[in-house]
Structure formats: structure tokens, C-alpha cells
Design a protein around this motif. Structure first.
Motif, PDB file in Angstrom:
ATOM      1  N   GLY A  32      48.775  52.074  38.407  1.00  0.00           N
ATOM      2  CA  GLY A  32      48.048  52.895  37.441  1.00  0.00           C
ATOM      3  C   GLY A  32      47.036  53.802  38.091  1.00  0.00           C
ATOM      4  O   GLY A  32      47.141  54.152  39.261  1.00  0.00           O
ATOM      5  N   ASP A  33      46.039  54.191  37.288  1.00  0.00           N
ATOM      6  CA  ASP A  33      44.973  55.061  37.776  1.00  0.00           C
ATOM      7  C   ASP A  33      43.991  54.232  38.578  1.00  0.00           C
ATOM      8  O   ASP A  33      43.330  53.339  38.038  1.00  0.00           O
ATOM      9  N   VAL A  34      43.880  54.514  39.857  1.00  0.00           N
ATOM     10  CA  VAL A  34      43.057  53.720  40.759  1.00  0.00           C
ATOM     11  C   VAL A  34      41.758  54.466  41.034  1.00  0.00           C
ATOM     12  O   VAL A  34      41.766  55.646  41.376  1.00  0.00           O
ATOM     13  N   THR A  35      40.643  53.750  40.884  1.00  0.00           N
ATOM     14  CA  THR A  35      39.326  54.302  41.158  1.00  0.00           C
ATOM     15  C   THR A  35      38.626  53.431  42.194  1.00  0.00           C
ATOM     16  O   THR A  35      39.089  52.324  42.501  1.00  0.00           O
ATOM     17  N   VAL A  36      37.503  53.916  42.696  1.00  0.00           N
ATOM     18  CA  VAL A  36      36.704  53.102  43.601  1.00  0.00           C
ATOM     19  C   VAL A  36      36.378  51.772  42.923  1.00  0.00           C
ATOM     20  O   VAL A  36      36.525  50.701  43.516  1.00  0.00           O
ATOM     21  N   ASP A  37      35.984  51.829  41.667  1.00  0.00           N
ATOM     22  CA  ASP A  37      35.615  50.620  40.936  1.00  0.00           C
ATOM     23  C   ASP A  37      36.782  49.635  40.810  1.00  0.00           C
ATOM     24  O   ASP A  37      36.595  48.425  40.958  1.00  0.00           O
ATOM     25  N   SER A  38      37.983  50.120  40.554  1.00  0.00           N
ATOM     26  CA  SER A  38      39.122  49.203  40.415  1.00  0.00           C
ATOM     27  C   SER A  38      39.485  48.559  41.759  1.00  0.00           C
ATOM     28  O   SER A  38      39.892  47.398  41.797  1.00  0.00           O
ATOM     29  N   VAL A  43      39.216  43.590  45.218  1.00  0.00           N
ATOM     30  CA  VAL A  43      38.829  42.855  46.429  1.00  0.00           C
ATOM     31  C   VAL A  43      37.810  41.761  46.111  1.00  0.00           C
ATOM     32  O   VAL A  43      37.834  40.704  46.734  1.00  0.00           O
ATOM     33  N   ALA A  44      36.944  41.988  45.131  1.00  0.00           N
ATOM     34  CA  ALA A  44      35.996  40.937  44.730  1.00  0.00           C
ATOM     35  C   ALA A  44      36.744  39.743  44.155  1.00  0.00           C
ATOM     36  O   ALA A  44      36.407  38.586  44.441  1.00  0.00           O
ATOM     37  N   GLU A  45      37.769  40.010  43.351  1.00  0.00           N
ATOM     38  CA  GLU A  45      38.573  38.926  42.788  1.00  0.00           C
ATOM     39  C   GLU A  45      39.328  38.177  43.888  1.00  0.00           C
ATOM     40  O   GLU A  45      39.418  36.954  43.881  1.00  0.00           O
ATOM     41  N   ARG A  46      39.829  38.907  44.844  1.00  0.00           N
ATOM     42  CA  ARG A  46      40.609  38.310  45.928  1.00  0.00           C
ATOM     43  C   ARG A  46      39.742  37.442  46.836  1.00  0.00           C
ATOM     44  O   ARG A  46      40.178  36.388  47.297  1.00  0.00           O
ATOM     45  N   HIS A  47      38.519  37.879  47.121  1.00  0.00           N
ATOM     46  CA  HIS A  47      37.695  37.206  48.130  1.00  0.00           C
ATOM     47  C   HIS A  47      36.555  36.371  47.574  1.00  0.00           C
ATOM     48  O   HIS A  47      35.933  35.610  48.304  1.00  0.00           O
ATOM     49  N   GLY A  48      36.226  36.541  46.307  1.00  0.00           N
ATOM     50  CA  GLY A  48      35.238  35.655  45.691  1.00  0.00           C
ATOM     51  C   GLY A  48      33.809  36.158  45.686  1.00  0.00           C
ATOM     52  O   GLY A  48      33.512  37.308  46.007  1.00  0.00           O
ATOM     53  N   GLY A  49      32.934  35.232  45.315  1.00  0.00           N
ATOM     54  CA  GLY A  49      31.547  35.524  45.001  1.00  0.00           C
ATOM     55  C   GLY A  49      30.718  36.165  46.093  1.00  0.00           C
ATOM     56  O   GLY A  49      29.915  37.051  45.820  1.00  0.00           O
ATOM     57  N   GLU A  50      30.851  35.700  47.321  1.00  0.00           N
ATOM     58  CA  GLU A  50      30.022  36.256  48.394  1.00  0.00           C
ATOM     59  C   GLU A  50      30.309  37.750  48.577  1.00  0.00           C
ATOM     60  O   GLU A  50      29.384  38.562  48.672  1.00  0.00           O
TER      61      GLU A  50
END
Length: 89
Positions: A32-38, A43-50
Motif C-alpha cells: 500500500g501507501d508507505v510513509t515514514v510513519d508506517s 519496525v517498532a512492532e518487529r523489534h519491541g518496546g526499546e
């Protein structure tokens, strides 16, 4: 029959972002439409909280140009650099 556009992005992490992600460079393929935010959400979902905490303080380069608007669209084969604040002067 519709086809979904895939955007390939290379994310490069520096300093604390590299430590939090556990890698220096990471390829992503997003639909889909990819932005900096997406990209940041993926990557936050993939790598977690830290990494998510580090990303809150980072600045970003899109193909070596500073980008402040996280709704900026990314093109196929873009490179997004994740730069945490650096100490020193």
C-alpha cells in the motif's frame, strides 16, 4: 482483479537505534501507501518496546535528506536512516 503495490525500503539504524534493533540494516517490504510513519510502526512492532522508545527521540533521513514530516511518502527502494540524538557538540 486488483494488485497491491509493494514498496521495498532499507532501514539503517545508528547508535542507540542500532542497539535497540539488534541490527545495522534491515530490508522491509510493505504493501500500500508507505510513509515514514508506517515504516516506523512496522519496525517498532518487529523489534519491541526499546526500539519504540528510541524512535520517539530520533530524526530521520530519507535518501540522505532530512525529513521531519512522518507522513512523507516513501518510494520503492528508498533508504530511511534512523538517527538518535547524539551527545557532544
Amino acid at each position: 482483479m486488483s494488485t497491491t503495490t509493494m514498496t521495498r525500503v532499507t532501514v539503517r539504524y545508528f547508535a542507540a537505534a542500532r542497539a535497540a534493533a539488534g541490527t545495522e540494516t534491515e530490508p522491509l517490504e510493505l504493501a500500500g501507501d508507505v510513509t515514514v510513519d508506517s515504516v516506523l510502526a512496522a519496525v517498532a512492532e518487529r523489534h519491541g518496546g526499546e526500539l519504540a522508545r528510541v524512535l520517539e527521540r530520533c530524526s530521520f533521513l530519507l535518501d540522505e535528506v532530512a525529513v521531519r514530516d512522518r507522513s512523507t511518502p516513501l518510494h520503492d527502494k528508498a533508504t530511511l536512516d534512523v538517527l538518535p540524538p547524539f551527545a557532544g557538540g
